[in-house]
Scaffold this active site. Sequence first.
Site, PDB file in Angstrom:
ATOM      1  N   CYS A 142       0.844  -1.192   0.000  1.00 39.78           N
ATOM      2  CA  CYS A 142       0.000   0.000   0.000  1.00 39.78           C
ATOM      3  C   CYS A 142       0.884   1.249   0.000  1.00 39.78           C
ATOM      4  CB  CYS A 142      -0.947   0.091   1.182  1.00 39.78           C
ATOM      5  SG  CYS A 142      -2.111  -1.264   1.291  1.00 39.78           S
ATOM      6  N   LYS A 160       5.987  -4.165  -3.616  1.00 41.58           N
ATOM      7  CA  LYS A 160       7.418  -3.948  -3.418  1.00 41.58           C
ATOM      8  C   LYS A 160       7.840  -4.090  -1.971  1.00 41.58           C
ATOM      9  CE  LYS A 160      11.471  -2.668  -4.909  1.00 41.58           C
ATOM     10  NZ  LYS A 160      12.195  -3.748  -5.602  1.00 41.58           N
TER      11      LYS A 160
HETATM   12  C1  F6R Z   1      12.171 -10.360  -5.121  1.00 38.04           C
HETATM   13  C2  F6R Z   1      12.005  -9.347  -4.098  1.00 38.04           C
HETATM   14  C3  F6R Z   1      11.649  -9.789  -2.734  1.00 38.04           C
HETATM   15  C4  F6R Z   1      12.372  -8.925  -1.685  1.00 38.04           C
HETATM   16  C5  F6R Z   1      11.882  -9.291  -0.281  1.00 38.04           C
HETATM   17  C6  F6R Z   1      12.607  -8.494   0.791  1.00 38.04           C
HETATM   18  O1  F6R Z   1      12.516  -9.810  -6.354  1.00 38.04           O
HETATM   19  O2  F6R Z   1      12.124  -8.174  -4.362  1.00 38.04           O
HETATM   20  O3  F6R Z   1      11.916 -11.138  -2.537  1.00 38.04           O
HETATM   21  O4  F6R Z   1      13.743  -9.111  -1.810  1.00 38.04           O
HETATM   22  O5  F6R Z   1      10.504  -9.046  -0.178  1.00 38.04           O
HETATM   23  O6  F6R Z   1      12.421  -7.142   0.623  1.00 38.04           O
HETATM   24  P1  F6R Z   1      13.362  -6.092   1.328  1.00 38.04           P
HETATM   25  O7  F6R Z   1      14.712  -6.242   0.763  1.00 38.04           O
HETATM   26  O8  F6R Z   1      12.758  -4.757   1.012  1.00 38.04           O
HETATM   27  O9  F6R Z   1      13.330  -6.399   2.788  1.00 38.04           O
END
Ligand code: F6R
Length: 650
Positions: A2, A645
């Site tokens: 979100c 993301k």
């Molecule tokens: C895959 C991807 C996710 C993130 C995971 C951790 O391409 O982007 O597997 O790596 O959700 O996210 P962060 O690094 O933001 O803690």
Amino acid sequence: MCGIVGYVGRERGQVLSTLENVPPAVEFADSSADEGGRHGALDVVMEGLRRLEYRGYDSAGVAVLTPSGIESRKKAGKLTNLVQELAAEPLPRSLTGIGHTRWATHGGPTDQNAHPHLADQGRLALIHNGIIENYAELKAELLAEGLTFISDTDTEVAAGLLGVIYRGLKDGGAKGDVLTLAMQQACQRLEGAFTLLAIHEDQPGVVTAGRRNSPLVVGLGDGENFLGSDVSGFIDFTRRAVELGQDQIVTITPDDVVITDFFGNPAEGTEFHVNWDAAAAEKGGYDSFMEKEIHDQPDAVGQTLLGRSDIKGNLVLDELRIDESILRSVDKIVVLACGTSAYAGQVAKYAIEHWCRIPTEVELSHEFRYRDPIVNEKTLVVAISQSGETMDTLMAVRYAREQGAKVVAICNTNGSTIPRESDAVLYTHAGPEIAVASTKAFLAQITAAYLLGLYLAQLRGNKFRDEIATVMEDLTEIPAKIQTVLDNADKIKQLGADMSEAKSVLFLGRHVGFPVAMEGALKLKELAYIHAEGFAAGELKHGPIALIEEGQPVVVVMPSSSARNSLHAKVVSNVQEIRARGAVTIVIAEEGDTSVEAYSEHVFYVPATPTLLAPLLTTVPLQIFALALASAKGYDVDQPRNLAKSVTVE
Ligand code: F6R
């Protein structure tokens, strides 16, 4: 998950009343802002949502305050549906507004479940990121008071609660900034993770927010102020930002930012400057953010390496403000992360153990705290997170610190929660990563973790200065080598496109190539929605080889033939075993390793580099392969289905 935006501004020369009933914590006020207030709320909010859409794209909505009250528009699906809705049903100019882009948790992605949700007879609008864990109990209480709900969301319950509290305060004679008081009281009742933003028609020029365990940053303008899930929500308008703490309420007016805790006590935020600009978060001529971010990788690694040595050639990590004696006494390292970031940790484990001789475990954050892990004052936890907001990692960090461990965050996002709650942070300087599938952050994370490993090796005397300098020199050559991989990517791109009908792709690697194989498989799963699995090549004959049948594509990350010839020979045997069973092999090998050509249908070469640094190169063709395959299938590579993301719920 979100995206949230809030905006208040004033017309030039317009004077709005200041806040009452809240402590005068106006440290960020800009009293010289007589000329401010240039933007309309809808423009700012829509621009912010456009930039934050990567955080969730199931539905989107806005609410603005107009002379005739609150007006809202919301629509299921991507932001473009909301844009069409606004074209069909325009909103009047306003200077107070909020907007939301949703990743559904409670209730499917429908118009009705989209945010904002209204309360207090349509006079109050609220948006939310997170999960309200006690929403069922609160809903029952509010239903008993006669409220009705039209959505399936926990957010509407929070809106209802805020509305009831607001009305109660008003009816009881409360004056001044009642919305902020109501937000404080509502947040006291809520459990779980939330960022809430609210506006009320009684209070033009005011947006109030409450935050627990979900992201929120303030943007400081000139006669206008902003709120966003992260700085991209307002990067087009200001690069001055304020980081908030947990359990805080923040109220913005065009000239004031007032921060309190949930009980109205003054609280503090920390101002910071955003060191990238809006252009960095644009596609820059590429078809997708992912493609652009793959091409950003030489810079992402180069920037992360920048300024790390002093004039004597010692490695310096200025940000790492943990007592050296503590770092010397560390007897175990635990890397905590999820997804791609966890694979970066798995790559780093090989290097850290080799350079520092400290046992290093890599654990998925969400598994860690539920298994009674052995962590104490001698444990150094390295939390890797691109977003700095991943709830699973945040919870694991808190748990580790409660056990006495020191935590170093490796993070790409200034002002985010994980670095704020860690003992120290090593920022990756990859720039904003917008595509949901992580690419440049992965290489920058490996680079930063390597710097940390080398720094510990230097501090603890495991490596001499010249040995560290040699690795640093090798690292310095990596950006140019990545560029070479990118410049020669046509073949792997074509192969990806040609394989768009594949039902399954397997990935094999060994040593540092194993996490690379898993990362290659993850990219393919999330972008192309096909079965993909990464295996340790040596594990094949213990089961996975049963998957091999005629025509099965298998991508093999080949160890260096010059540096690791025994490993190389073993993987060559593995390749022969699967080819004998019909596999179509795509081999990523070091330049000059012509021996693999006899065993491969397709070979893709990367420049030779020391084994521990090879993942910084071998990952790149796998990213390009997944991008090309998914694009050939016609999928949206920046916003793959079901994903978001920043995973801010557990
Ligand atoms: C895959 C991807 C996710 C993130 C995971 C951790 O391409 O982007 O597997 O790596 O959700 O996210 P962060 O690094 O933001 O803690």
